[in-house]
Design a protein around this motif. Structure first.
Motif, PDB file in Angstrom:
ATOM      1  N   THR A 250       0.430  -0.925  -0.100  1.00  0.00           N
ATOM      2  CA  THR A 250       0.040  -0.127   0.159  1.00  0.00           C
ATOM      3  C   THR A 250       0.599   1.254  -0.055  1.00  0.00           C
ATOM      4  OG1 THR A 250      -1.466  -1.489   1.127  1.00  0.00           O
ATOM      5  CG2 THR A 250      -1.665   1.205   1.468  1.00  0.00           C
ATOM      6  N   VAL A 570      -6.239   4.066  -0.976  1.00  0.00           N
ATOM      7  CA  VAL A 570      -6.777   3.197  -0.404  1.00  0.00           C
ATOM      8  C   VAL A 570      -7.465   1.688  -0.848  1.00  0.00           C
ATOM      9  CG1 VAL A 570      -9.658   3.542   1.041  1.00  0.00           C
ATOM     10  CG2 VAL A 570      -8.191   5.235   1.221  1.00  0.00           C
ATOM     11  N   LEU A 571      -8.450   1.979  -1.961  1.00  0.00           N
ATOM     12  CA  LEU A 571      -8.405   0.671  -3.322  1.00  0.00           C
ATOM     13  C   LEU A 571      -6.968  -0.187  -2.658  1.00  0.00           C
ATOM     14  CD1 LEU A 571     -10.376  -0.441  -4.979  1.00  0.00           C
ATOM     15  CD2 LEU A 571      -9.293   0.579  -6.902  1.00  0.00           C
ATOM     16  N   PHE A 573      -4.691  -0.360  -0.822  1.00  0.00           N
ATOM     17  CA  PHE A 573      -5.269  -1.325   0.743  1.00  0.00           C
ATOM     18  C   PHE A 573      -6.232  -1.970   0.599  1.00  0.00           C
ATOM     19  CE2 PHE A 573      -6.364  -1.356   4.578  1.00  0.00           C
ATOM     20  CZ  PHE A 573      -6.160  -1.447   5.491  1.00  0.00           C
ATOM     21  N   LEU A 574      -7.422  -1.829   0.691  1.00  0.00           N
ATOM     22  CA  LEU A 574      -8.132  -2.963   0.422  1.00  0.00           C
ATOM     23  C   LEU A 574      -8.090  -3.950  -0.670  1.00  0.00           C
ATOM     24  CD1 LEU A 574     -11.355  -0.673   0.191  1.00  0.00           C
ATOM     25  CD2 LEU A 574     -11.008  -1.136   2.368  1.00  0.00           C
ATOM     26  N   ILE A 575      -7.260  -3.560  -1.475  1.00  0.00           N
ATOM     27  CA  ILE A 575      -7.162  -5.329  -2.712  1.00  0.00           C
ATOM     28  C   ILE A 575      -6.552  -6.169  -2.084  1.00  0.00           C
ATOM     29  CG2 ILE A 575      -5.908  -5.542  -4.501  1.00  0.00           C
ATOM     30  CD1 ILE A 575      -7.361  -3.672  -5.725  1.00  0.00           C
ATOM     31  N   ALA A 577      -5.303  -6.154   1.341  1.00  0.00           N
ATOM     32  CA  ALA A 577      -6.153  -6.881   2.733  1.00  0.00           C
ATOM     33  C   ALA A 577      -6.570  -7.569   2.471  1.00  0.00           C
ATOM     34  CB  ALA A 577      -6.657  -5.639   3.640  1.00  0.00           C
ATOM     35  N   GLY A 578      -7.219  -7.521   0.848  1.00  0.00           N
ATOM     36  CA  GLY A 578      -8.003  -9.326   0.578  1.00  0.00           C
ATOM     37  C   GLY A 578      -7.563 -10.271   0.168  1.00  0.00           C
TER      38      GLY A 578
END
Length: 596
Positions: A250, A570-571, A573-575, A577-578
Motif C-alpha cells: 500500500t 485506499v483501493l 489497501f483494500l485489495i 488486505a483482501g
C-alpha cells in the motif's frame, strides 16, 4: 491446612421430666451434630431422679486428634467411645452427651437446609472466598453461605464474583487471602470433603515445601505467562505479515500515485443520435415509438465503432495517438514503448477512451484521457466526427437499399406497360380496323334486319296468294323482293363466316385485341403499384435519416483528473488486505484439514 477432627455430639433436652433406665431408652439413636471450631464442649451426666442418690460414673472426653501437616488431608475421625462400665445390679446407666445451645442448633439447621439446596462445588468455593473477603471466619463452605446470608450478602451475585478476580502475577496485599487456602481437599479415594480448620493455639513452623494451593497458583501463573508470551509472539508475527503483505504494497502504491504517476487530463462530451421527426407519424405506429428506442441499434453500433481498433487507427493516422503516449516525460507504467504494436496501443486506447451508453435516455457519454488537456479535447472532437460519419453511413446505406429496390420495381413495371401498349397498337394496325368487335356487331345487326324484312315479305306473299284471284304483278314484286333479300343475307352470312373463321378473321382479331387490352390494363395497375411503393420507400427513407446531436461539447480541462491519489491508495489497501485475508483463511483451512 488442617481442620478439627470430626466427633459425634448428642443433643438432649435440658428439662426432662423423667428418664427411664431401660435398654430401649439407652439405645435410642441420637442426632449427630458437628461441633463448631470456636465452641467448647463440656461433658455432663444426667441421671434419672431417684429417691436415693446414686454415685455418678466419671466420664472421659475423647482424646483430641493429633494435628496433621498442611500437605495432608485428614480423614474424619470417629469419636472414641468410653470404656465399658461395670454393670451394677440396681443402678441405672448414666447417659452421656453434649448440650448445644439454641444458636448452634439454629445454625446446624440452616446448614442442613443449605446442604439440601444442591449447590455446586464452584459455588461453595466462591461463597468461602466472599466470606473471607468480608472478614468472616466460616468453618465450612455451607457455613460461609449461612454467614453471608445472615449479613444480607448474596454470595452468588455476579458483582461479588467479579470482585474476587485477582491478577495472575500474584500481586496481593499483605495479609490478603489468596482464595485457595480453604479449598476442599481431594482424598485418595477421589471423593470431596469439607475443609477443616487449623487447631487453635498450635504453633506452625515455616516449611520449604509449597502447599498444593500455592503450587497450583504458581503453575497457573506460569501457564498464564506462557499464554501471554505466545500471544505476544503471534501478535508480533501477525503485525510483521501485515506490514510486509499489506502495509508495504500500500505504501508503494501510494508513493507511486503521489510522486511518480503522470497527471492525466480528462475531457468529457455527451451526444445522442436522433431520427427525422417530420415524418414520424407517417406509419401506423410511427408516433408511438420513442426516439431513443428507434435509434437504439444505431447508438450501440456507434459505441462499438468508437471502441474498436479501426477508430484507434484512424485517430493515430489523423492526430498521432501512439506518438502522444510514447513521450519520455510520461511515467513508465502509462507510457508506450518506442515502437508499439497495434495491440499495445489498443490496450492504452481502451484504458484512456471510455464510452458509455444509457438506453433509457439514449445518451452516449464519451471520456478521453490524455497527458495534455488540449490533446485530450482534440481527441474527443475527432472521435465525435468519426461517430457522425458512421451514423450517416449507416442511415445512408439503409436509405439507398430501400430506394434502389423501389426504383427498380417501378422501372420494370413501366417497361412492361410500354411493351403491352405497343403490342395493342400493332394488332390494331395489322387488322386495318380499330374495333373488330364493332364490325362484327354491325354485320350481326344487318343480318337481323334483312331476316326481319324477309319474314315480312313472306307474310305479304302468303296474304296475296290467299286471294282467289291475286294480283300477279304484286305477287311477282313480292317474290322479287324476297329473292333479293335472300341474296343479301347469303352475302352477309358468308362475310360473317369469313370473319369468324381463320387466323386473320375478325373474331380472332377481336380476341387478340381483348388480350392485349387486358395485358395493358394489368400493366397499368402494376405501374401504379410500383409508383406507390416507390413513394412509400421514399417516405421510409426520409424516416431513416439519423442525426448526431452533440449535447455537451468537449472542453479542455485545466486540472488533472487522474490519478486519484487518495481513492487509488485506499483501493490498493483494500485489495491487498483482501488478498492477504483470502490467503490466510485458505492456509488455515488447509492446515486444519491436514492436522485433523
Amino acid at each position: 491446612m488442617t481442620t478439627k477432627p470430626k466427633a459425634r455430639k448428642f443433643r438432649i433436652k435440658r428439662a426432662t421430666p423423667q428418664l427411664s433406665g431401660t435398654a430401649e431408652s439407652a439405645s435410642a439413636p441420637l442426632r449427630p451434630v458437628r461441633e463448631p471450631a470456636a465452641s467448647t464442649t463440656r461433658p455432663i451426666s444426667v441421671a434419672p431422679p431417684t429417691s436415693a442418690p446414686r454415685p455418678s460414673v466419671p466420664t472421659e472426653r475423647p482424646a483430641p486428634a493429633q494435628p496433621t501437616d498442611q500437605s495432608q488431608h485428614p480423614r474424619p475421625q470417629q469419636p472414641e467411645t468410653a470404656p465399658p462400665e461395670t454393670p451394677q445390679p440396681e443402678q441405672t446407666p448414666t447417659r452421656q452427651g453434649e448440650v448445644s445451645s439454641a444458636r448452634e442448633v439454629a445454625g446446624e439447621n440452616d446448614i442442613d437446609a443449605i446442604r439440601h439446596e444442591g449447590l455446586t462445588g464452584r459455588q461453595l468455593r466462591m461463597a468461602r472466598r466472599v466470606a473471607q473477603k468480608h472478614g468472616l471466619a466460616p468453618t465450612s463452605d455451607f457455613d460461609a453461605v449461612r454467614l453471608l446470608r445472615a449479613k444480607g450478602i448474596d454470595p452468588f451475585q455476579r458483582s461479588n464474583m467479579l470482585e474476587l478476580v485477582v491478577p495472575s502475577d500474584g500481586g496481593r496485599q499483605p495479609g490478603e487471602p489468596d482464595g485457595f487456602e480453604n479449598l476442599p481437599a481431594r482424598t485418595d479415594q477421589n471423593r470431596n470433603q469439607l475443609p477443616q480448620t487449623v487447631p487453635a493455639g498450635r504453633t506452625r513452623l515455616p516449611s520449604t515445601d509449597l502447599s498444593p494451593a500455592e503450587q497450583r497458583v504458581r503453575e497457573i501463573s506460569e501457564i498464564q505467562r506462557d499464554i501471554g508470551k505466545r500471544r505476544r509472539k503471534k501478535l508480533g508475527l501477525l503485525l510483521v505479515r501485515l506490514a510486509f503483505f499489506v502495509a508495504l504494497p500500500t505504501f508503494l502504491a501510494g508513493w507511486y500515485f503521489y510522486q511518480i504517476a503522470t497527471p492525466m487530463y480528462a475531457t468529457k462530451a455527451d451526444f445522442l443520435i436522433i431520427q427525422n421527426e417530420g415524418s414520424g407519424g407517417a406509419g401506423p405506429l410511427g408516433g408511438l415509438l420513442p426516439t431513443q428506442f428507434a435509434t437504439n441499434s444505431d447508438a450501440i453500433a456507434t459505441q462499438g465503432y468508437l471502441q474498436s481498433k479501426d477508430a484507434m487507427l484512424r485517430l493515430d493516422d489523423d492526430l498521432g495517438f501512439k506518438a502522444h503516449f510514447t513521450q519520455e516525460w510520461i511515467d513508465p507504467i502509462q507510457r508506450l514503448t518506442t515502437d508499439p504494436t497495434n495491440e499495445e496501443a489498443y490496450k492504452v486506447f481502451k484504458k484512456n477512451v471510455k464510452i458509455g451508453y444509457d438506453p433509457t435516455e439514449g445518451m452516449i457519454r464519451l471520456e478521453v484521457v490524455a497527458a495534455e488537456p488540449e490533446v485530450s479535447a482534440e481527441f474527443a472532437r475527432r472521435l465525435i466526427s468519426y461517430a457522425e460519419q458512421r451514423v450517416n453511413n449507416l442511415s445512408q446505406q439503409k436509405r439507398e437499399d430501400q430506394m434502389k429496390d423501389a426504383r427498380e420495381g417501378f422501372e420494370k413495371a413501366e417497361a412492361e406497360r410500354r411493351a403491352a401498349q405497343e403490342a395493342l397498337v400493332k394488332l390494331q394496325v395489322e387488322s386495318s380496323t380499330l374495333d373488330p368487335e364493332a364490325v362484327i356487331a354491325a354485320l350481326r345487326t344487318q343480318i337481323t334486319n334483312y331476316e326481319t324484312l324477309l319474314l315480312e315479305k313472306e307474310l305479304e306473299l302468303a296474304a296475296l296468294e290467299d286471294n282467289a284471284r291475286p294480283n300477279q304483278a304484286k305477287v311477282d314484286g313480292v317474290k322479287g323482293d324476297m329473292r333479293r333479300l335472300n341474296d343479301q343475307l347469303t352475302k352477309l352470312n358468308q362475310r360473317m363466316n369469313d370473319a369468324s373463321e381463320g387466323e386473320n378473321s375478325l373474331a380472332q382479331m377481336a380476341v387478340n385485341l381483348q388480350l392485349a387490352q387486358a395485358d395493358l390494363a394489368s400493366r397499368d395497375m402494376m405501374l401504379q403499384s410500383a409508383l406507390q411503393q416507390m413513394e412509400q420507400s421514399r417516405v421510409e427513407a426520409s424516416r431513416q435519416v439519423r442525426y448526431l446531436t452533440v449535447a455537451v461539447n468537449p472542453v479542455a480541462s485545466q486540472e488533472a483528473s487522474y490519478p486519484r491519489k487518495f481513492e487509488n491508495t485506499v483501493l490498493a489497501f483494500l485489495i491487498f488486505a483482501g488478498i492477504y485475508l483470502m490467503i490466510s483463511l485458505t492456509a488455515s483451512i488447509l492446515r486444519e484439514q491436514v492436522t485433523s
